[in-house]
Design a protein around this motif. Structure first.
Motif, short mmCIF file in Angstrom:
data_model
loop_
_atom_site.label_atom_id
_atom_site.label_comp_id
_atom_site.label_asym_id
_atom_site.label_seq_id
_atom_site.Cartn_x
_atom_site.Cartn_y
_atom_site.Cartn_z
N PRO A 40 -8.94 -7.82 -22.42
CA PRO A 40 -9.26 -7.38 -21.05
C PRO A 40 -10.71 -7.69 -20.66
CG PRO A 40 -8.01 -5.69 -22.21
CD PRO A 40 -8.39 -6.72 -23.23
N THR A 41 -11.65 -7.50 -21.59
CA THR A 41 -13.07 -7.74 -21.30
C THR A 41 -13.36 -9.22 -21.12
OG1 THR A 41 -13.63 -5.79 -22.62
CG2 THR A 41 -15.42 -7.31 -22.12
N ILE A 42 -12.66 -10.06 -21.85
CA ILE A 42 -12.95 -11.50 -21.83
C ILE A 42 -12.17 -12.23 -20.75
CG2 ILE A 42 -12.98 -13.61 -23.23
CD1 ILE A 42 -14.84 -11.42 -24.25
N LEU A 43 -10.95 -11.80 -20.44
CA LEU A 43 -10.07 -12.59 -19.57
C LEU A 43 -9.97 -12.08 -18.13
CD1 LEU A 43 -7.02 -13.20 -21.97
CD2 LEU A 43 -9.07 -14.61 -21.67
N ALA A 44 -10.06 -10.77 -17.91
CA ALA A 44 -9.68 -10.21 -16.61
C ALA A 44 -10.49 -10.77 -15.45
CB ALA A 44 -9.80 -8.69 -16.64
N LEU A 104 -2.94 -8.48 -16.16
CA LEU A 104 -3.25 -8.91 -17.52
C LEU A 104 -2.57 -8.00 -18.54
CD1 LEU A 104 -4.79 -10.69 -19.52
CD2 LEU A 104 -6.76 -9.16 -19.25
N ALA A 105 -2.59 -6.69 -18.29
CA ALA A 105 -1.94 -5.76 -19.21
C ALA A 105 -0.46 -6.08 -19.37
CB ALA A 105 -2.13 -4.32 -18.72
N THR A 106 0.20 -6.42 -18.26
CA THR A 106 1.61 -6.79 -18.32
C THR A 106 1.81 -8.07 -19.13
OG1 THR A 106 2.00 -5.78 -16.15
CG2 THR A 106 3.64 -7.37 -16.93
N ALA A 107 0.93 -9.04 -18.91
CA ALA A 107 1.04 -10.31 -19.63
C ALA A 107 0.80 -10.12 -21.13
CB ALA A 107 0.03 -11.32 -19.06
N LEU A 108 -0.15 -9.27 -21.49
CA LEU A 108 -0.45 -9.04 -22.91
C LEU A 108 0.71 -8.34 -23.61
CD1 LEU A 108 -4.19 -7.88 -22.79
CD2 LEU A 108 -3.29 -10.16 -23.20
N ASP A 109 1.34 -7.41 -22.90
CA ASP A 109 2.47 -6.69 -23.50
C ASP A 109 3.65 -7.61 -23.77
OD1 ASP A 109 1.06 -4.33 -23.44
OD2 ASP A 109 1.94 -3.62 -21.55
N ALA A 110 3.70 -8.74 -23.07
CA ALA A 110 4.82 -9.66 -23.23
C ALA A 110 4.65 -10.57 -24.45
CB ALA A 110 4.98 -10.52 -21.98
N VAL A 111 3.46 -10.54 -25.08
CA VAL A 111 3.20 -11.40 -26.24
C VAL A 111 3.23 -10.54 -27.50
CG1 VAL A 111 1.60 -13.02 -27.32
CG2 VAL A 111 1.75 -12.91 -24.82
N PRO A 112 4.20 -10.73 -28.39
CA PRO A 112 4.30 -9.89 -29.59
C PRO A 112 3.14 -10.15 -30.55
CG PRO A 112 5.88 -11.68 -29.69
CD PRO A 112 5.27 -11.73 -28.33
N ILE A 113 2.67 -9.08 -31.17
CA ILE A 113 1.55 -9.20 -32.10
C ILE A 113 2.02 -9.13 -33.55
CG2 ILE A 113 1.03 -6.73 -32.29
CD1 ILE A 113 -1.92 -7.43 -32.07
#
Length: 349
Positions: free
Chosen positions: A302-306, A326-335
């Motif tokens: 969030p700090t680097i991309l938003a 961004l939060a929605t996009a990050l949640d879509a990528v499994p860690i």
């Protein structure tokens, strides 16, 4: 730490049998120095440890920091506190509508005595450049910062002048709703590694501030706790932090998710991915590790991309800002897929 696979060279920071003792000492030194810098900054900016940590991460990752918030919450104080905590050269540029590009980069002046042109350096010729209220200058003047921020050099009248190392721009800006502000060009926003917001202090911190600043500014008593030579050494330590191929793919997947989001008309650039990985390396080193884990990348995203993202008109009308999208996009990528293969010697080659 796991042993490297047979036939493969050991990653930076490890030997054939484990962690390099010298590397461990370097990381201990890094944590000690960065803790001192953070504590120094927190003497001025109370109750905001996450902001102080982000500023140090950007410094060690050789990036630039954008501090955005309403007037009066300590944006300039933060930048000054970081600058005074390190024995470096510091210049401040007050951005105003009548500021010229030559005020930033420098200008060639004709010397009547020598009958030659002489270069007079502008405000960017320092280790740390504080750009106060950067979005109150015209876009033309803002663009004067592009070359120096990306290439660490300035070109004036076909002559190139290299800037001092380390070099960091700490810029403050007010929200666009404020009178007399201009939006930063997308190209310039992309050159800032991170953007942080100060936010209002908690009640206890604000009361403590009233007492501490009754007669003097806390900046007056701030002494440097490190110098340029040591910071350059720590930057080289951060550069040697291991990033497994799996973590690299994860970082790229996060950026790709923003580019594919139907709510964004501009996603994260390849430069943003590079900045994300560099910042994650600094974050890992400050956490005492010589390797990056997926959580480092996820934490910093969030700090680097938003601040680089541009929502579509429809998303904006629906009240969806860059941080929400961004939060929605990050949640879509499994860690989970990369968590087990982030340590040196365990990645997929």
């Amino acid at each position: 730490m796991h042993e490297a696979p047979a036939g493969a060279s050991a990653p930076i920071g490890t030997t054939a049998t484990g962690t390099d003792p010298g590397r461990t000492t370097d990381l201990d030194t890094l944590r000690s120095v960065t803790d001192r810098v953070r504590r120094n900054v927190e003497r001025v900016i109370e109750g905001k440890p996450e902001v102080a940590r982000a500023a140090v991460v950007v410094l060690l990752a050789e990036g630039h920091l954008l501090i955005e918030d309403v007037p009066g919450v300590g944006k300039t104080m933060l930048s000054k506190a970081l600058a005074r905590s390190i024995d470096l050269t510091v210049r401040r540029i007050q951005f105003t509508p009548d500021l010229l590009p030559s005020d930033v980069t420098g200008v060639s002046v004709f010397n009547q005595d020598t009958r030659e042109f002489e270069f007079r350096p502008g405000g960017v010729f320092a280790n740390i450049v504080i750009g106060d209220e950067i979005n109150r200058a015209s876009p033309k003047t803002q663009s004067a910062m592009l070359e120096c921020m990306e290439e660490r050099q300035v070109t004036v009248d076909n002559q190139t002048f290299h800037l001092e190392q380390p070099f960091m721009v700490i810029a403050t800006q007010n929200p666009l709703e404020m009178e007399g502000t201009y939006a930063l060009p997308e190209a310039q926003r992309d050159r800032f590694m991170a953007r942080v917001s100060m936010g209002y202090p908690v009640e206890a911190a604000e009361i403590a501030m009233l007492s501490a600043r009754e007669t003097s500014s806390p900046l007056d008593d701030l002494e440097p706790v490190t110098d340029a030579a040591e910071i350059l050494k720590l930057i080289s330590v951060v550069a040697g932090v291991h990033v497994s191929p799996a973590v690299q793919r994860y970082a790229v997947a996060l950026s790709t998710a923003t580019r594919r989001s139907p709510e964004l008309r501009l996603g994260a650039s390849p430069r943003a991915t590079l900045h994300l990985v560099r910042a994650a390396k600094a974050w890992a080193a400050m956490s005492g590790r010589d390797y990056v884990i997926p959580d480092d990348v996820r934490e910093l995203a969030p700090t680097i991309l938003a601040h680089r993202l541009l929502p579509t008109v429809e998303a904006a009308m629906n009240g969806r800002g860059p941080a929400d999208i961004l939060a929605t996009a990050l949640d879509a990528v499994p860690i989970t897929e990369v968590a087990a293969s982030s340590r040196p010697g365990t990645g997929t080659h």
